[in-house]
Every structure is written in C-alpha cells, then in structure tokens.
Write a protein that holds these residues in place. Structure first.
Motif, short mmCIF file in Angstrom:
data_model
loop_
_atom_site.label_atom_id
_atom_site.label_comp_id
_atom_site.label_asym_id
_atom_site.label_seq_id
_atom_site.Cartn_x
_atom_site.Cartn_y
_atom_site.Cartn_z
N PHE A 58 -47.98 20.23 48.88
CA PHE A 58 -48.01 20.22 47.71
C PHE A 58 -49.36 20.55 47.89
N VAL A 59 -50.82 19.86 48.39
CA VAL A 59 -51.25 20.45 48.24
C VAL A 59 -52.34 21.67 47.92
N GLN A 60 -51.90 22.09 49.63
CA GLN A 60 -52.00 23.21 49.79
C GLN A 60 -51.63 24.34 48.62
N GLY A 61 -50.16 24.09 48.88
CA GLY A 61 -49.26 25.12 47.75
C GLY A 61 -50.23 25.24 46.31
N ILE A 62 -51.35 23.89 45.57
CA ILE A 62 -51.94 24.47 44.61
C ILE A 62 -53.12 25.03 44.67
N ALA A 63 -53.64 24.83 46.08
CA ALA A 63 -54.28 25.21 46.50
C ALA A 63 -54.60 27.25 46.91
N ILE A 64 -53.65 27.53 46.97
CA ILE A 64 -53.27 29.28 47.01
C ILE A 64 -53.18 29.54 45.61
N ILE A 65 -52.32 28.56 44.72
CA ILE A 65 -52.27 29.61 43.39
C ILE A 65 -53.66 29.11 42.57
N VAL A 66 -54.55 28.84 42.71
CA VAL A 66 -55.81 27.82 41.61
C VAL A 66 -56.13 28.99 40.95
N TYR A 67 -56.74 30.36 42.24
CA TYR A 67 -56.90 31.30 41.55
C TYR A 67 -56.65 31.90 40.67
N ARG A 68 -55.93 32.14 40.15
CA ARG A 68 -54.24 32.16 39.62
C ARG A 68 -54.33 31.50 37.99
N LEU A 69 -54.47 30.49 37.67
CA LEU A 69 -55.14 29.86 37.03
C LEU A 69 -55.73 30.68 35.50
N PRO A 70 -54.89 31.61 34.20
CA PRO A 70 -56.18 32.61 33.59
C PRO A 70 -57.23 31.11 32.99
N TRP A 71 -56.68 29.44 32.76
CA TRP A 71 -57.05 29.02 32.22
C TRP A 71 -58.90 29.09 32.89
N THR A 72 -58.86 29.50 34.21
CA THR A 72 -59.85 29.30 35.08
C THR A 72 -60.51 30.68 35.30
N TRP A 73 -60.31 31.40 34.80
CA TRP A 73 -60.87 32.95 34.66
C TRP A 73 -62.15 32.77 34.56
N LYS A 74 -62.50 32.51 33.03
CA LYS A 74 -63.66 32.11 32.63
C LYS A 74 -64.84 31.23 33.33
N CYS A 75 -64.41 30.83 34.16
CA CYS A 75 -65.24 30.21 35.51
C CYS A 75 -65.81 30.84 36.01
N SER A 76 -66.67 30.51 36.98
CA SER A 76 -67.89 31.21 37.74
C SER A 76 -67.14 31.03 39.59
N LYS A 77 -67.12 32.48 39.50
CA LYS A 77 -66.55 31.99 41.06
C LYS A 77 -66.51 31.50 42.01
N LEU A 78 -67.98 30.78 42.23
CA LEU A 78 -68.00 30.03 43.37
C LEU A 78 -67.36 28.24 42.79
N LEU A 79 -67.31 28.10 41.98
CA LEU A 79 -67.04 27.06 41.20
C LEU A 79 -65.40 26.85 41.99
N MET A 80 -64.89 28.02 41.51
CA MET A 80 -63.02 28.24 42.40
C MET A 80 -63.39 28.24 43.59
N LYS A 81 -63.86 28.89 44.30
CA LYS A 81 -64.05 28.96 45.67
C LYS A 81 -64.57 27.59 45.94
N LEU A 82 -65.42 26.88 45.59
CA LEU A 82 -65.34 24.78 45.86
C LEU A 82 -64.59 24.42 45.26
N ILE A 83 -63.44 24.70 44.18
CA ILE A 83 -61.92 23.62 44.22
C ILE A 83 -60.91 23.81 45.16
N HIS A 84 -60.64 25.12 46.09
CA HIS A 84 -60.08 26.23 46.52
C HIS A 84 -60.16 25.39 47.74
N ALA A 85 -61.32 25.48 48.62
CA ALA A 85 -61.66 25.04 49.79
C ALA A 85 -62.08 23.40 49.76
N GLY A 86 -62.24 22.40 48.58
CA GLY A 86 -61.60 21.44 48.29
C GLY A 86 -60.10 20.56 48.07
#
Length: 284
Positions: A58-86
C-alpha cells in the motif's frame, strides 16, 4: 490535466483498494488466525502479512504515484522528492520488521529459513528496494550528482521501481497461497472453506490495487510537468522579462527529456544561489 476525472476515479479506487487490503489482512490474522503478538509463536508470524501489505504494497504504491497528484504540482520538486523518499523509507522499515518477525518465528519453532520460492523472491525484492532507495537518495536528493548522471539514472530508477513493485505484488500472492496451504488442514484449502475464500479475496484486492497503480504510473499525460523557472525570473518594471519567459516555455516544451529537466533544475539552483549572494552583499 488531461483525463482529470479518470485520474480522480483511479486514485479513489487505488486508495479504497489499498485500505481494504490492509483491513482484510488485519481481519484475517485477528479473526481467523492467532492474532498479533511478539512472542515467537504464530501470532508473531502474523505481523509479516500485515506489515508487508501495509508498507510494501500500500505505502509503496502511494509513493509511486505521489508525483502524479495534480494538486502537488505547485509544490517544489525538492519537497515532492522528500515525500517520495519518506514514503519509501516507511515501506522499507515495515518490510524489514516483517522479515524479523518471520525469521524469529522460524528460529523459535526450528523451521528452516529461505527454502521456498516466496522467500527467495521476497528477500531479493527487499534488498533491491533498499538499494533503490539509497541510490535515489544519493543521486536525486544530494546536490553532488552531476546533471548527466541524473539524466542517465532516471529511466533506470523509474523502471526498477515499477519492476520491484510488480515483484512485491507477485510475492505477496505467493505468500498468501503458501500460508493457506500450510495452515488449512481440517477443512483443507482445496475444499474452499470460509477463510480460504476470504483470503483469496484479499489476494484479488492486492492484484487489482497493483494494476491500478501501474496504470496510473505509466500514463505519460499524467506525468508531473517540468519545473517552471518563473519563480526565479526577475521582474523588469512589474513585467516578466520576455526573453526569459520565452526560454521557460521552450524548456517546458522539452519536458519529456530528462537531461533538459535536470539542467533546468540545476540552473535554477545556481540562480537562486547567486540571488541570495547578491542580496547578502546589498545588505552589508
């Protein structure tokens, strides 16, 4: 985003399937099996399916698609990398704890370790997942890797991540079947008792969840757009510099090229550093 409604429908389906998978795993071990404990008995082994399905599926699956959530596209790339890695770190930690539970149970009951195909592929998936996480941290999070290396590693990183996720799904299904064959004697698994039907349904939920995640992760039109350089553009008299704005649009038109995207990211970091340095000098 193209196909926004379909994306939302698939995202909702993935979350529902993932939650149901975790709930089914808990009901399985709490109702049909011996529950959960850490005492070297069967209840300790039960942590294995619960933690694997929760974290590694479950958690790994969400980590895979977290970059694709359109409401996160305004967030910095670094923040999304940290969320993905976390998220991936959480999944790995839960997988390691689940392995400890299995080995501890086997050793307490004098059961041989690492004799089944499920155990071979499962341990291999955990090892490669850890290597994938370390490599991603070193190459994509630390600022020392050159742009050319990031561009070269990115397609390998994406492919290996999807491969590991698919392997985890297959390994989980093998483990479920193996556990039912060993555990169900009277009545036997072949007679399709209530527990067998319930856990087979869990397997179907996991399989469909994996299919939805892989579909969402492989649609090119749902990929996160390139990082806009507008945040680092200077304003001349209240308007954006047209030359810089034009170059930004050209960069975005090449967003499907990893080297261009990483070059833009590196250039943005350099410009931010220069602006910070200039600001510090002006205040001295």
């Amino acid at each position: 985003m193209e196909g926004y409604r379909l994306f939302l429908a698939l995202l909702g389906s993935a979350l529902l399937l993932g939650f149901l998978s975790v709930i089914f795993a808990l009901v399985w071990v709490l109702h049909y099996r011996e529950g959960l404990a850490w005492d070297g008995d069967a209840a300790e082994f039960n942590w294995h399916p619960v933690l694997i399905i929760t974290g590694f599926v479950f958690v790994q699956g969400i980590a895979i698609i977290v970059y694709r959530l359109p409401w996160t596209w305004k967030c910095s790339k670094l923040l999304m990398k940290l969320i993905h890695a976390g998220l991936n770190t959480i999944a790995l930690m839960l997988a390691i704890i689940s392995l400890v539970a299995v080995f501890d149970f086997h050793n307490a009951k004098k059961i041989p370790n690492m004799y089944s195909l499920h155990s071979w592929i499962g341990l291999t998936a955990v090892i490669f997942y850890a290597l994938q996480l370390v490599l991603g941290f070193v190459v994509f999070l630390l600022p020392f890797a050159p742009v050319s290396l990031r561009a070269m590693v990115m397609p390998i990183h994406v492919y290996s991540g999807l491969l590991i996720f698919g392997t985890v799904i297959a390994t989980a299904l093998m483990g479920i079947t193996e556990k039912l064959i060993f555990a169900l004697k009277l009545p036997a698994y072949s007679s399709s008792p209530e527990e067998a039907i319930f856990v087979n349904t869990l397997g179907v939920l996991i399989l469909v969840f994996g299919g939805v995640i892989l579909w969402m992760a492989t649609r090119p039109h749902w990929k996160r757009p390139c990082e806009q350089n507008s945040k680092t553009q200077q304003r001349n008299g209240g308007t954006l510099d047209e030359n810089k704005e034009g170059s930004t649009m050209a960069d975005c038109s090449n967003a499907n090229k990893p080297d261009v995207e990483f070059a833009n990211e590196a250039a943005a970091r350099k410009r931010n550093a220069k602006f910070d340095e200039a600001g510090q000098r002006s205040t001295m």
